[in-house]
Write an enzyme that holds these catalytic residues in place. Structure first.
Site, PDB file in Angstrom:
ATOM      1  CG  HIS A 249      -5.325   0.595  -3.682  1.00  0.00           C
ATOM      2  ND1 HIS A 249      -4.593   0.591  -2.511  1.00  0.00           N
ATOM      3  CD2 HIS A 249      -6.275  -0.353  -3.516  1.00  0.00           C
ATOM      4  CE1 HIS A 249      -5.093  -0.298  -1.676  1.00  0.00           C
ATOM      5  NE2 HIS A 249      -6.112  -0.896  -2.265  1.00  0.00           N
TER       6      HIS A 249
ATOM      7  NE  ARG B 136      -3.553  -2.220   2.816  1.00  0.00           N
ATOM      8  CZ  ARG B 136      -3.266  -3.379   3.413  1.00  0.00           C
ATOM      9  NH1 ARG B 136      -2.049  -3.571   3.926  1.00  0.00           N
ATOM     10  NH2 ARG B 136      -4.168  -4.343   3.508  1.00  0.00           N
TER      11      ARG B 136
ATOM     12  CE  LYS C 110      -6.453  -0.973   4.799  1.00  0.00           C
ATOM     13  NZ  LYS C 110      -7.757  -1.253   4.175  1.00  0.00           N
TER      14      LYS C 110
ATOM     15  CG  HIS D  98      -6.244  -8.989   1.354  1.00  0.00           C
ATOM     16  ND1 HIS D  98      -6.523  -9.328   0.043  1.00  0.00           N
ATOM     17  CD2 HIS D  98      -6.102  -7.635   1.355  1.00  0.00           C
ATOM     18  CE1 HIS D  98      -6.541  -8.244  -0.705  1.00  0.00           C
ATOM     19  NE2 HIS D  98      -6.288  -7.201   0.070  1.00  0.00           N
TER      20      HIS D  98
ATOM     21  NE  ARG E 120      -3.252  -3.579  -1.316  1.00  0.00           N
ATOM     22  CZ  ARG E 120      -2.722  -4.415  -0.429  1.00  0.00           C
ATOM     23  NH1 ARG E 120      -1.415  -4.606  -0.390  1.00  0.00           N
ATOM     24  NH2 ARG E 120      -3.496  -5.072   0.429  1.00  0.00           N
TER      25      ARG E 120
ATOM     26  CE1 TYR F 142      -6.699  -6.964  -6.828  1.00  0.00           C
ATOM     27  CE2 TYR F 142      -6.947  -8.033  -4.704  1.00  0.00           C
ATOM     28  CZ  TYR F 142      -6.684  -6.902  -5.455  1.00  0.00           C
ATOM     29  OH  TYR F 142      -6.415  -5.711  -4.836  1.00  0.00           O
TER      30      TYR F 142
END
Length: 316
Positions: free
Chosen positions: A261, A159, A186, A287, A264, A296
């Site tokens: 992004h 990110r 995150k 994730h 990414r 994806y």
């Protein structure tokens, strides 16, 4: 404290998230905003105590989120934004029951709306390669930094916040064939990601030929061991990193809307197109759930469908 007072109950919940749960600052800001809007709605309904809130009340709040409220200046929210707000409300009421403030959870039966599944937009490999080749305006002192930044973004799936937050010590280039980078995602979660040869070469060139000059010419204190520096020797900001990518895309003649992004998304899609396992891609992206990564695979299947339609003699 009056356990039924809504305003006090919300403050107690936010304190719980901050102190006991250690929630990230951005999460707390979102929850404060969402719950403030919830309290405004309840006040407008004449509801001031926890025991007055019913399932129909929470449902009406969800409807108000989706329809908007001109009187209070709140525009209609998308399904995703409304779902996030309802999650905050559900978390609050669940906490209120668990903490003994009330005995009934009126939000338990209210399900957040399901956002429409939006497929991530990935660039064709040729466009990515063109952007990377155009990174850094020729002849400028920052050209090597820009190339290293974009190679890291695409080469690791980082990110933008993870990339600009890197320190030099986060990269282990001791063995170029087994180079790794420590990314902080995150919620403070960390992951170790391999770094490919193109990114290794670009980072090595930047560290040896460009970064020392930026450090020496620095007029900004506090950059410490930051990997990517601006022209004043400070840590590169997200906005400046975004601008680096946009300028490279313009020089490369890529007309599609491009953001950090996008790289990414392209990283993940190209891996899956190349046969990578979705759970491996999940780990690389950081994730928490493989469900997030599986979007994806829809892009990959769509690509396969297009190839089939144009290449198979009996497809149409």
């Amino acid at each position: 404290m009056d356990p039924g007072d809504l305003n006090r109950a919300v403050r107690t919940y936010l304190d719980h998230l901050s102190v006991e749960r250690g929630s990230a600052a951005n999460t707390l800001t979102s929850y404060k905003r969402d719950l403030r809007r919830y309290l405004e709605f309840l006040d407008g309904q004449g509801v001031t105590r926890l025991e007055q809130v019913q399932q129909a009340t929470v449902t009406a709040f969800l409807v108000a989120l989706r329809e908007g409220d001109k009187a209070s200046g709140h525009p209609p929210l998308s399904a995703a934004s409304a779902a996030r707000t309802v999650v905050a409300v559900r978390g609050f009421h669940k906490f209120a029951v668990r903490d003994g403030m009330t005995t009934v959870d009126p939000a338990a039966g209210v399900k957040p709306p399901t956002p429409a599944k939006r497929l991530p937009k990935a660039l064709p490999l040729a466009d990515v390669e063109a952007i990377l080749a155009a990174a850094g305006e020729p002849g400028t002192a920052l050209a090597l930094r820009d190339r290293a930044l974009l190679e890291v973004l695409y080469g690791t799936g980082a990110r933008i916040s993870e990339a600009v937050g890197l320190d030099v010590d986060d990269l282990d280039l001791t063995d170029p064939e087994a180079a790794t980078v420590l990314l902080r995602g995150k919620g403070g979660k960390q992951r170790l990601v391999p770094v490919g040869s193109y990114a290794v070469d670009a980072v090595t060139a930047y560290l040896t030929r460009s970064r020392p000059g930026l450090v020496a010419a620095g007029t900004t204190a506090g950059a410490g061991g930051a990997m990517f520096l601006n022209s004043r020797g400070g840590r590169l900001s997200r906005q400046s990193a975004w601008a680096v990518l946009v300028r490279a895309a313009e020089r490369a003649g890529v007309s599609a809307d491009v953001s950090p992004h996008t790289l990414r998304h392209s990283f993940a899609t190209h891996l899956l197109d190349g046969g990578a396992d979705v759970r491996v891609v999940q780990e690389l992206l950081g994730h928490a759930s493989v469900t997030t990564t599986q979007v994806y695979t829809l892009v990959t299947v769509d690509n396969l469908r297009q190839v089939f339609a144009t290449a198979h003699p009996r497809a149409l």
